[in-house]
Scaffold this motif. Sequence first.
Motif, PDB file in Angstrom:
ATOM      1  N   ALA A   1     -22.379 -29.645  41.875  1.00 49.17           N
ATOM      2  CA  ALA A   1     -21.896 -28.385  41.305  1.00 49.17           C
ATOM      3  C   ALA A   1     -20.603 -28.572  40.523  1.00 49.17           C
ATOM      4  O   ALA A   1     -20.441 -28.022  39.428  1.00 49.17           O
ATOM      5  N   ARG A   2     -19.667 -29.361  41.048  1.00 55.25           N
ATOM      6  CA  ARG A   2     -18.390 -29.501  40.336  1.00 55.25           C
ATOM      7  C   ARG A   2     -18.568 -30.183  38.997  1.00 55.25           C
ATOM      8  O   ARG A   2     -17.916 -29.808  38.013  1.00 55.25           O
ATOM      9  N   ALA A   3     -19.437 -31.184  38.906  1.00 58.72           N
ATOM     10  CA  ALA A   3     -19.681 -31.838  37.623  1.00 58.72           C
ATOM     11  C   ALA A   3     -20.196 -30.837  36.606  1.00 58.72           C
ATOM     12  O   ALA A   3     -19.895 -30.932  35.405  1.00 58.72           O
ATOM     13  N   GLN A   4     -20.964 -29.835  37.083  1.00 60.53           N
ATOM     14  CA  GLN A   4     -21.545 -28.858  36.171  1.00 60.53           C
ATOM     15  C   GLN A   4     -20.532 -27.826  35.691  1.00 60.53           C
ATOM     16  O   GLN A   4     -20.474 -27.519  34.500  1.00 60.53           O
ATOM     17  N   TRP A   5     -19.725 -27.261  36.602  1.00 63.65           N
ATOM     18  CA  TRP A   5     -18.798 -26.219  36.152  1.00 63.65           C
ATOM     19  C   TRP A   5     -17.497 -26.778  35.577  1.00 63.65           C
ATOM     20  O   TRP A   5     -16.837 -26.135  34.772  1.00 63.65           O
ATOM     21  N   PHE A   6     -17.125 -28.005  35.956  1.00 65.06           N
ATOM     22  CA  PHE A   6     -15.856 -28.574  35.497  1.00 65.06           C
ATOM     23  C   PHE A   6     -15.887 -28.837  33.992  1.00 65.06           C
ATOM     24  O   PHE A   6     -14.878 -28.676  33.299  1.00 65.06           O
ATOM     25  N   MET A   7     -17.017 -29.298  33.494  1.00 65.63           N
ATOM     26  CA  MET A   7     -17.213 -29.519  32.062  1.00 65.63           C
ATOM     27  C   MET A   7     -16.159 -30.467  31.471  1.00 65.63           C
ATOM     28  O   MET A   7     -15.596 -30.220  30.402  1.00 65.63           O
ATOM     29  N   GLN A   8     -15.925 -31.567  32.178  1.00 63.42           N
ATOM     30  CA  GLN A   8     -15.028 -32.605  31.691  1.00 63.42           C
ATOM     31  C   GLN A   8     -15.825 -33.898  31.569  1.00 63.42           C
ATOM     32  O   GLN A   8     -16.461 -34.342  32.542  1.00 63.42           O
ATOM     33  N   PRO A   9     -15.840 -34.555  30.393  1.00 62.74           N
ATOM     34  CA  PRO A   9     -16.697 -35.737  30.182  1.00 62.74           C
ATOM     35  C   PRO A   9     -16.494 -36.844  31.216  1.00 62.74           C
ATOM     36  O   PRO A   9     -17.462 -37.497  31.620  1.00 62.74           O
ATOM     37  N   GLY A  10     -15.250 -37.035  31.680  1.00 65.75           N
ATOM     38  CA  GLY A  10     -14.982 -38.100  32.634  1.00 65.75           C
ATOM     39  C   GLY A  10     -15.469 -37.808  34.039  1.00 65.75           C
ATOM     40  O   GLY A  10     -15.544 -38.710  34.869  1.00 65.75           O
ATOM     41  N   PHE A  11     -15.785 -36.542  34.316  1.00 62.37           N
ATOM     42  CA  PHE A  11     -16.236 -36.142  35.651  1.00 62.37           C
ATOM     43  C   PHE A  11     -17.685 -35.643  35.639  1.00 62.37           C
ATOM     44  O   PHE A  11     -18.144 -35.071  36.620  1.00 62.37           O
ATOM     45  N   TYR A  12     -18.382 -35.888  34.538  1.00 61.30           N
ATOM     46  CA  TYR A  12     -19.758 -35.428  34.405  1.00 61.30           C
ATOM     47  C   TYR A  12     -20.702 -36.489  34.969  1.00 61.30           C
ATOM     48  O   TYR A  12     -21.503 -37.092  34.263  1.00 61.30           O
ATOM     49  N   SER A  13     -20.591 -36.707  36.282  1.00 67.10           N
ATOM     50  CA  SER A  13     -21.323 -37.775  36.956  1.00 67.10           C
ATOM     51  C   SER A  13     -22.455 -37.217  37.805  1.00 67.10           C
ATOM     52  O   SER A  13     -22.344 -36.118  38.372  1.00 67.10           O
ATOM     53  N   LYS A  14     -23.515 -37.981  37.917  1.00 65.26           N
ATOM     54  CA  LYS A  14     -24.622 -37.608  38.779  1.00 65.26           C
ATOM     55  C   LYS A  14     -24.218 -37.782  40.260  1.00 65.26           C
ATOM     56  O   LYS A  14     -23.265 -38.492  40.591  1.00 65.26           O
ATOM     57  N   GLY A  15     -24.998 -37.129  41.133  1.00 64.20           N
ATOM     58  CA  GLY A  15     -24.796 -37.300  42.565  1.00 64.20           C
ATOM     59  C   GLY A  15     -25.409 -38.596  43.056  1.00 64.20           C
ATOM     60  O   GLY A  15     -26.219 -39.236  42.370  1.00 64.20           O
TER      61      GLY A  15
END
Length: 787
Positions: free
Chosen positions: A760-774
């Motif tokens: 969920a955080r990767a989805q709402w954070f919308m930051q390229p460096g944190f857009y990681s899969k689980g």
Amino acid sequence: MKILRPIYLVISLFVLSFHISLAQNIKIQGEIRDSLSGIPYPAIKFGDMLATGNAKGQFTAFVPAGKQLTVKVTATGYKTYQTTLPALTADTTINWQIESLTQALGEVVISATRKPESPKNIVSTVSIVSKKKLDNEIAVNPDLTSILANEVPGFAPTAQSGSNVGQNLRGRPMLVMIDGVSQSSPLRNAEVDLRSIDPSVLQQIEVVKGATAIYGNGAAGGLVNYVTLVPDTATKFAGKTDVYLNGSMVKVRNSVGGRISQMFYGKVGKFDYVASGVAEETGEYKDAKGDLVGPNYSLGETNTYNAFAKLGYQPAPNQRIQVVYNYYSSLQNSNFTLVNGNLATGQKATGVLGKPLGIPTGAAYNNNLHLSYKVDSLFGHTSLNADAYYEKRKDVFYVSLGRFNGGDGQSLANNEKKGVRLFLQTPFLTQPALNANLSYGIDLLRDKTSQPLVDGRVWVPTMDMTNLAPFAQADFTIIRDLIFKTGFRYERVNIDVDDYRTLRITNASGATVTPAFDVKGGTLKYNTGLFNAGFKYNRFALFSPYVSFSQGFSVMDIGLALRDAKVNSIDKINTDAVKVNNYEAGFESRYQNLTFSASAYESTSKLGIEVVYDPTTAMFNTARSPEKIYGFELAANYRFSNLLNVNGSYSYTEGKRDVNQNGKYDDPQDAYLNGRRISAPKITGGVTYSPTQVLDVTLNYTGIGNRNRFEKNTTGIYNGNEGAVKAYNLFNLVAGYKVNKSTRLSLGIENLFNEDYFPARAQWFMQPGFYSKGRGRAFNFGVSVRY
């Protein structure tokens, strides 16, 4: 609750005067019932005293008239109940409730009212993660952010990360504690406090939801209290060794890690002790496709160490002196540099071989030293709990590229606390129809927090807070069924800030967002009172309702405001505190083998703090507006038999801010609170099957629902913190096999069905460096030996 065997009740009447003849005796009669189920319990015989009973739990006894006396009610399998009766002058009817030892010794909550108490007497929602649940979760993944997300309704989902950004409680910040000692700082909320201790040294975790006036500053959304172990043996020396091997089941190469935990404990005379050491090293985290999970704050390639010691001394039966020390460190030592994800195309973040920028990220260290003294039966049966503590921690954040003076920078969060607390409790009413206790005391805290850069530059100057808070709480039990609690706390906070110079902050293109300039320091002062009150009615096990009102308080994230200053003096910066009003209603229901609970809540504040993204500067700023958060939680547990148990929960939270500050939340200008504050709906479930005495299997489920409250910007993507969350479903399996009396094997499988998803955080954070899969499917095989 079905009676499986006769219960032998003995009522012993201790009379203060032995010189009254039987002709002066009067009659008392009534019923004895189980305090939880409300079912009457039969009495075969009351011994050779002047008392008789029947199979319906009804009793008759004769006592001396005109004399105060003490009554003890004892029953096999039940906690002894004792009360003092006033001088009786006429025949009287009295009903008593007794508490089973299972209930009395099992779930006891300390956090809600700062004294041991049964959950059924608490007028708010409390979740308890028991030792058994902790052991099951550790067998899958020992990360506390995951354990809390899986086990606690209303707790935001984990990001499988060293940071708990966005993982709040019912949409507001919470206070994280170890044995009541705060690990959080409201001065600069670094959002890493959930990972402060290893779960192997915990007896249980207590989560109190909603604002609480009992703990005050920083507990606007509730609190999480890690309660550390107590020895479970009377022998002089005992021990436990746990060894685990873990890794990816999708792509094993370089993913294998290990964990070893060694514990010794025992009792020697008046002393008891626990000593523990934990060392863990994880391998590379792989997603469902076998690719490397993006290394930004990943828990892959992380070295974790925990040293714990507790020494207790009981100089007298009613006294205890205890000292506890805990050291925790968890740093990521990755062999990969980050490859950013692409938010527009959905391309996940990953990594390539190479030395990461900066120093290892995570908890560099967290030291806790805690000394406490407890004594019962002082003046007027008053109990005293006095303690002193010291906590010091340093956390390391990731490198921000090109943000500081057009160059890179890596920041630290430094926090040091010293405090003393005094807590007393005095019973002041002991009548059959009315029992009352007064709890009172004072808390004194000194908190020094700063956020420098690794290279020595000051980003957030040292903030030196002194917090003095006296409090009082009164608890009333009326006719044994109606619980009423009310209390007040006064917060006096002073925060000293020296003069400092801001850093020049630049955006991604190198343009200046805020220039460097001098800011005049000073003292920020806050004084406020906090009130709480609540009722609960326990007459019927089928329906035990409660209502409560509580106020919470937190100085806002002062450090965030200071580092983003746009003016040259702190008295011109909006640093107003957040005061929260929390309203809650709910009930608990028990029928035979079914337990069910439901609660609804609303939380309001005249001034909140929302971290919002500014697309013009590509920076996050704070918005201060009135806020309203509301939601509900449902939880159920059903035991089909000793072999099979099922449980489940559903939690929903929503929140809005009154942007135009007109007292309404439905105007076009008003906005939903973003994903950093409000999590998507969550469903949890679990099935435990124990076909034999040596084998048990548990399947746990955590499902995260959809949440989409914002529009995309002109570039076709969502702004930071506003991304839409798409649903995903995770299953974890753990099986345990008892080889013999001392040895147990366990096998945990995380993400059993290898769900390919973005947390969920990767989805709402919308930051390229944190857009990681689980993390994809992973195993954790363990051996546990007791001796």
